[in-house]
Design a protein around this motif. Structure first.
Motif, PDB file in Angstrom:
ATOM      1  N   LEU A 200       5.464 -17.689  -0.111  1.00  0.00           N
ATOM      2  CA  LEU A 200       5.434 -16.226  -0.089  1.00  0.00           C
ATOM      3  C   LEU A 200       6.627 -15.669   0.681  1.00  0.00           C
ATOM      4  CD1 LEU A 200       3.844 -13.712  -0.910  1.00  0.00           C
ATOM      5  CD2 LEU A 200       2.558 -13.920   1.212  1.00  0.00           C
ATOM      6  N   LYS A 201       6.984 -16.330   1.763  1.00  0.00           N
ATOM      7  CA  LYS A 201       8.146 -15.902   2.563  1.00  0.00           C
ATOM      8  C   LYS A 201       9.423 -15.997   1.732  1.00  0.00           C
ATOM      9  CE  LYS A 201      10.548 -15.058   6.376  1.00  0.00           C
ATOM     10  NZ  LYS A 201      11.913 -15.423   6.005  1.00  0.00           N
ATOM     11  N   GLN A 202       9.558 -17.062   0.944  1.00  0.00           N
ATOM     12  CA  GLN A 202      10.751 -17.206   0.111  1.00  0.00           C
ATOM     13  C   GLN A 202      10.805 -16.121  -0.961  1.00  0.00           C
ATOM     14  OE1 GLN A 202      11.051 -20.828  -2.183  1.00  0.00           O
ATOM     15  NE2 GLN A 202      13.194 -20.488  -2.693  1.00  0.00           N
ATOM     16  N   ILE A 203       9.651 -15.803  -1.552  1.00  0.00           N
ATOM     17  CA  ILE A 203       9.608 -14.731  -2.557  1.00  0.00           C
ATOM     18  C   ILE A 203      10.047 -13.412  -1.931  1.00  0.00           C
ATOM     19  CG2 ILE A 203       8.097 -13.385  -4.066  1.00  0.00           C
ATOM     20  CD1 ILE A 203       6.429 -15.926  -4.455  1.00  0.00           C
ATOM     21  N   ALA A 204       9.586 -13.173  -0.703  1.00  0.00           N
ATOM     22  CA  ALA A 204       9.965 -11.935  -0.006  1.00  0.00           C
ATOM     23  C   ALA A 204      11.471 -11.896   0.252  1.00  0.00           C
ATOM     24  CB  ALA A 204       9.210 -11.833   1.313  1.00  0.00           C
TER      25      ALA A 204
END
Length: 448
Positions: A200-204
């Motif tokens: 999720l952090k990478q998507i953000a």
């Protein structure tokens, strides 16, 4: 199980007794936050299996971080609850950290969660099975451990909390909202997702890279806003400055109100920019070959959703492989935390079937709220489409006055049938890297 309280003095799983003399309102607020902070709620349940009244201890740890001017009562029992709280609030690291957590519900809850997790981990590592130590010996063992290691526990928790809050600010940008605009429930939901889903952090981060393109497009749209002439009406947002001045001046206010009630006040005739205002139907390939860029695809979708939200356009996302995934509807570009989390966490894998998403697109466009929709189609693969289907699809597009823009990802590993895609598309954007396809953000503005 160690009995900190008598059975009739506390409610298991709730914050009902405080050695810090917390008000009933403060304890009720913690119990409410506990329903949102699912991880902390589970920790409380786990702790109750070791020490009865553990939730009261957790509530007091939260209160110690959240509430100003905490003081231990002068008359107190010498039990585990008291020992832990006393050790905590007399610790220098606690006093340093409290400067940030005081009156901050999110930080105080997250800090409590990490600290309680560490406390339980230590308990499990040093306390033998319940049948090998009596309650008194358990109490002494735990007291001895916490007296030595509470500073270490707090230091480790502090670093994790700071990292998590930084990530929360970045992830919240995916929703087109400032972090402070999210409710505490949404903030805690995001915190839980970040802890359980590292991607999720990478998507953000990837969504953040596309945000300048979204902002640039919106600024270009706003520059097209023009004022053509002045006419009479009753729209407050379009009143000319002279009319507003008449309302403010006491001698002319009654005249203004009379003319306003009779639709005779002067206002601008503002013409919106000639932009595509119809819905967007986004068909996104989630076959196995797309898995390596799964997060990039999610980020691209979220950037497109930001544009839909700014332009108040409905948007539909249709994931497909050799079957259809869950179709997501975003009315006026708005979404819930749960909806976006489901989207970010899902991926189909499998083969590639173009017909299913294209048929679904037509089905959606035939629905009245989406009758002016345009289709964006993303793939890196190949599929079979009968000529008769392509003809029917193109005829349906013509009847609905919509366009289909396709993004084709090409590299040495993909076998895209470009000729086939061109037969059902009004425009094809061929790129090696998905983030080179930001031209697609103009869908609906007529590429033709």
């Amino acid at each position: 199980m160690v009995r900190i309280y008598k059975q009739n003095e506390y409610i298991s799983g709730q914050y009902s007794i405080s050695i810090l003399n917390m008000s009933q309102e403060r304890m009720t607020r913690f119990n409410e936050l506990l329903t949102y902070a699912k991880t902390l709620q589970k920790l409380c349940e786990e702790g109750e299996e070791i020490f009865s009244g553990f939730t009261n201890l957790v509530g007091d740890i939260w209160a110690a971080f959240y509430t100003a001017n905490i003081q231990l009562p002068k008359q107190k029992e010498c039990n585990l609850h008291v020992k832990i709280i006393e050790k905590l609030i007399t610790n220098q690291e606690y006093n340093n950290w409290k400067n940030l957590t005081e009156l901050d519900e999110l930080l105080s809850i997250i800090t409590t969660e990490f600290l309680v997790q560490r406390i339980l981990t230590y308990f499990h590592s040093v306390l033998p099975p319940h049948n090998q130590l009596n309650p008194k010996m358990k109490n002494e063992k735990a007291n001895q451990l916490l007296a030595r290691d509470i500073t270490i526990l707090l230091n480790v928790s502090k670093g994790e909390v700071l990292s998590l809050k930084k990530d929360l600010y970045e992830v919240s940008a995916m929703y087109g909202k400032q972090f402070h605009q999210l409710s505490i429930k949404e903030q805690l939901q995001l915190a839980k997702e970040l802890q359980s889903n590292p991607s999720l952090k990478q998507i953000a981060d990837l969504t953040g890279k596309l945000k300048p393109f979204v902002t640039k497009k919106q600024q270009r749209e706003e520059k097209d806003f023009t004022i053509h002439n002045i006419h009479v009406g009753q729209e407050i947002s379009k009143l000319i400055p002279m009319e507003l001045a008449k309302f403010k001046y006491p001698l002319t206010r009654l005249d203004f109100l009379r003319r306003f009630s009779e639709y005779e006040t002067f206002q601008y005739d503002a013409t919106p920019p000639p932009k595509g205002i119809g819905p967007i139907v986004f068909c996104i390939d989630e076959s196995s070959s797309m898995y390596s860029i799964k997060n990039e695809c999610k980020a691209f979708s979220l950037a497109l959703l930001m544009i839909a939200k700014k332009q108040k356009r409905d948007m539909v996302i249709i994931p497909f492989s050799d079957s259809l995934g869950e179709v997501q509807y975003f009315y006026k570009g708005h979404s819930s935390i749960e909806q976006l989390m489901d989207f970010c966490n899902s991926f189909l894998s499998g083969g590639t079937n173009f017909e299913l998403p294209l048929l679904k697109s037509l089905e959606i466009i035939n629905d009245s709220p989406f009758k002016k929709a345009d289709i964006l189609f993303l793939t890196d693969g190949s599929s079979f489409l009968a000529t008769s289907f392509i003809e029917r699809f193109n005829q349906a597009k013509k009847q609905k006055s919509c366009e289909c823009v396709s993004i084709i990802l090409t590299n040495y590993f993909n076998a895209v049938d470009l000729t086939l895609v061109e037969r059902f598309s009004d425009k094809v954007i061929e790129v090696n890297d998905l983030f080179e396809a930001t031209e697609a953000f103009s869908i609906g503005n007529s590429f033709l």
